[in-house]
Design an enzyme around this catalytic site. Structure first.
Site, PDB file in Angstrom:
ATOM      1  N   ASN A 106       0.869  -1.183   0.000  1.00  0.00           N
ATOM      2  CA  ASN A 106       0.000   0.000   0.000  1.00  0.00           C
ATOM      3  C   ASN A 106       0.901   1.226   0.000  1.00  0.00           C
ATOM      4  O   ASN A 106       1.559   1.510   1.003  1.00  0.00           O
ATOM      5  CB  ASN A 106      -0.884  -0.045   1.256  1.00  0.00           C
ATOM      6  CG  ASN A 106      -1.685   1.232   1.459  1.00  0.00           C
ATOM      7  OD1 ASN A 106      -1.764   2.073   0.560  1.00  0.00           O
ATOM      8  ND2 ASN A 106      -2.271   1.376   2.637  1.00  0.00           N
ATOM      9  N   LYS A 137       0.003   4.235  -0.132  1.00  0.00           N
ATOM     10  CA  LYS A 137      -0.636   5.382   0.539  1.00  0.00           C
ATOM     11  C   LYS A 137      -0.484   6.631  -0.345  1.00  0.00           C
ATOM     12  O   LYS A 137      -0.543   6.529  -1.559  1.00  0.00           O
ATOM     13  CB  LYS A 137      -0.060   5.564   1.945  1.00  0.00           C
ATOM     14  CG  LYS A 137      -0.090   4.246   2.735  1.00  0.00           C
ATOM     15  CD  LYS A 137       0.259   4.402   4.175  1.00  0.00           C
ATOM     16  CE  LYS A 137       0.167   3.025   4.868  1.00  0.00           C
ATOM     17  NZ  LYS A 137       0.355   3.089   6.299  1.00  0.00           N
ATOM     18  N   HIS A 177      -9.228   1.195   5.538  1.00  0.00           N
ATOM     19  CA  HIS A 177      -7.904   1.362   6.146  1.00  0.00           C
ATOM     20  C   HIS A 177      -8.020   2.327   7.331  1.00  0.00           C
ATOM     21  O   HIS A 177      -8.791   3.289   7.283  1.00  0.00           O
ATOM     22  CB  HIS A 177      -6.911   1.890   5.108  1.00  0.00           C
ATOM     23  CG  HIS A 177      -5.501   1.818   5.591  1.00  0.00           C
ATOM     24  ND1 HIS A 177      -4.977   2.740   6.473  1.00  0.00           N
ATOM     25  CD2 HIS A 177      -4.514   0.923   5.335  1.00  0.00           C
ATOM     26  CE1 HIS A 177      -3.725   2.396   6.737  1.00  0.00           C
ATOM     27  NE2 HIS A 177      -3.422   1.305   6.061  1.00  0.00           N
ATOM     28  N   GLU A 192      -6.270   4.667   8.255  1.00  0.00           N
ATOM     29  CA  GLU A 192      -6.036   6.084   7.918  1.00  0.00           C
ATOM     30  C   GLU A 192      -7.277   6.711   7.297  1.00  0.00           C
ATOM     31  O   GLU A 192      -7.515   7.914   7.450  1.00  0.00           O
ATOM     32  CB  GLU A 192      -4.807   6.189   7.002  1.00  0.00           C
ATOM     33  CG  GLU A 192      -3.519   5.930   7.798  1.00  0.00           C
ATOM     34  CD  GLU A 192      -2.396   5.296   7.012  1.00  0.00           C
ATOM     35  OE1 GLU A 192      -2.433   5.323   5.775  1.00  0.00           O
ATOM     36  OE2 GLU A 192      -1.471   4.744   7.650  1.00  0.00           O
ATOM     37  N   GLU A 230      -4.620  -4.949  10.858  1.00  0.00           N
ATOM     38  CA  GLU A 230      -3.578  -3.939  10.999  1.00  0.00           C
ATOM     39  C   GLU A 230      -3.786  -3.186  12.315  1.00  0.00           C
ATOM     40  O   GLU A 230      -4.582  -2.241  12.370  1.00  0.00           O
ATOM     41  CB  GLU A 230      -3.640  -2.939   9.837  1.00  0.00           C
ATOM     42  CG  GLU A 230      -3.439  -3.552   8.475  1.00  0.00           C
ATOM     43  CD  GLU A 230      -2.950  -2.521   7.462  1.00  0.00           C
ATOM     44  OE1 GLU A 230      -1.882  -2.739   6.896  1.00  0.00           O
ATOM     45  OE2 GLU A 230      -3.621  -1.492   7.268  1.00  0.00           O
ATOM     46  N   GLY A 280       3.366   2.138  10.700  1.00  0.00           N
ATOM     47  CA  GLY A 280       4.350   3.202  10.522  1.00  0.00           C
ATOM     48  C   GLY A 280       5.135   3.547  11.779  1.00  0.00           C
ATOM     49  O   GLY A 280       5.798   4.579  11.831  1.00  0.00           O
ATOM     50  N   SER A 306       4.179  -2.285  10.119  1.00  0.00           N
ATOM     51  CA  SER A 306       5.631  -2.344  10.303  1.00  0.00           C
ATOM     52  C   SER A 306       6.247  -3.673   9.877  1.00  0.00           C
ATOM     53  O   SER A 306       7.231  -4.127  10.472  1.00  0.00           O
ATOM     54  CB  SER A 306       6.014  -2.010  11.755  1.00  0.00           C
ATOM     55  OG  SER A 306       5.669  -0.661  12.054  1.00  0.00           O
TER      56      SER A 306
HETATM   57  P1  13P Z   1       3.547   0.253   7.472  1.00  0.00           P
HETATM   58  O1  13P Z   1       4.014  -1.042   6.828  1.00  0.00           O
HETATM   59  O2  13P Z   1       4.251   1.454   6.942  1.00  0.00           O
HETATM   60  O3  13P Z   1       3.550   0.145   8.960  1.00  0.00           O
HETATM   61  O4  13P Z   1       2.006   0.444   7.022  1.00  0.00           O
HETATM   62  C1  13P Z   1       1.118  -0.605   7.160  1.00  0.00           C
HETATM   63  C2  13P Z   1      -0.136  -0.231   6.479  1.00  0.00           C
HETATM   64  O5  13P Z   1      -0.866   0.629   6.926  1.00  0.00           O
HETATM   65  C3  13P Z   1      -0.452  -0.916   5.221  1.00  0.00           C
HETATM   66  O6  13P Z   1      -1.752  -0.655   4.826  1.00  0.00           O
END
Ligand code: 13P
Length: 249
Positions: free
Chosen positions: A9, A11, A93, A95, A163, A169, A209
């Site tokens: 992803n 983002k 997601h 976010e 997640e 992150g 992560s």
């Molecule tokens: P990270 O791998 O950067 O922690 O992000 C995970 C994520 O949100 C994938 O959708």
């Protein structure tokens, strides 16, 4: 057997310059033993599809509107993603839940609309740190599963991504016991709601992560069928060893 899925992803990262990473990824895995997916920003989907042509690497969107079409300035319809060559889309997601106040009901509607457009949907769920510290993780997961998933789905058109919000992150990763507990719980809920056939065949990804250095131990956990990777999917040199770890799991 559930086919393993390595999903990236991107983002809100990437311009056309970053397509070279996709090219490097496909060159590094000419004959992948797992399913490979990258969800770039919407502006790159069409060119990413061209870059991935004649290779099993699949391209996905990161969000779709719950309506089929209409007066929704700035939004993207599932049919548009499909038309651009996407085969997957993310839904719910964390976010999106945070930045756009998306709730389970909307995520369920988005998921249904995406299914109707012929997209496979990766439905994302996960608890916050406060929820985990209050020992509410499984209740939160149960509620998000119940609310975000439509009643009618298949193991082919739906994937779950667990997640934990606090792991995204941050470089913090749950213990393998914690991941296993949640993935086993999700599996039991899927079997209960959709029956053995669908419930046991649906893939459950871990996200948060994931890196080359922790991929082996995460992929060894029961009911982990792959990963949804953010930061470490941006560069082929970071994502490629994660794909290899999944192939060897
Ligand atoms: P990270 O791998 O950067 O922690 O992000 C995970 C994520 O949100 C994938 O959708």
């Amino acid at each position: 057997m559930r086919r393993k899925l390595a999903a990236g992803n991107w983002k809100m990262n990437g311009t056309s310059e970053n397509l070279k990473e996709l090219k490097a990824l496909r060159d590094a895995h000419p004959d992948p033993k797992v399913e490979m997916l990258i969800c770039p920003p919407a502006t790159l989907i069409t060119s990413a599809v061209v870059t991935a042509a004649d290779h099993p690497l699949q391209i996905g969107g990161q969000d779709n509107h719950r309506a089929e079409a209409g007066a929704h300035t700035g939004d993207i319809a599932a049919t548009m993603l499909k038309d651009a060559g996407a085969s997957y889309v993310l839904s719910g997601h964390s976010e999106r839940r945070t930045d756009h106040a998306e709730v389970d009901e909307q995520i369920r509607r988005k998921t249904k609309t995406a299914h109707a457009a012929g997209l496979k949907v990766i439905v994302c769920i996960g608890e916050t740190l406060e929820e985990r510290e209050a020992a509410n993780t499984l209740d939160i997961i149960a509620g998000q599963l119940a609310g975000s998933l439509p009643d009618v789905l298949t193991a082919e058109n739906t994937v779950i991504a667990y997640e934990p919000v606090w792991a995204i992150g941050t470089g913090k990763v749950p213990t393998t016991d914690q991941i296993g507990e949640v993935h086993d719980f999700i599996r039991s809920k899927l079997v209960k709601r959709y029956g053995d056939g669908v419930g046991k065949s649906m893939r459950i990804l871990y996200g948060g992560s994931v890196k080359a250095s922790n991929a082996d131990e995460i992929f060894a956990v029961s009911n982990v069928d792959g990963a949804l990777v953010g930061g470490a999917s941006l560069k082929a040199s970071d994502f490629s060893p994660i794909i290899t770890a999944l192939e060897n799991a």
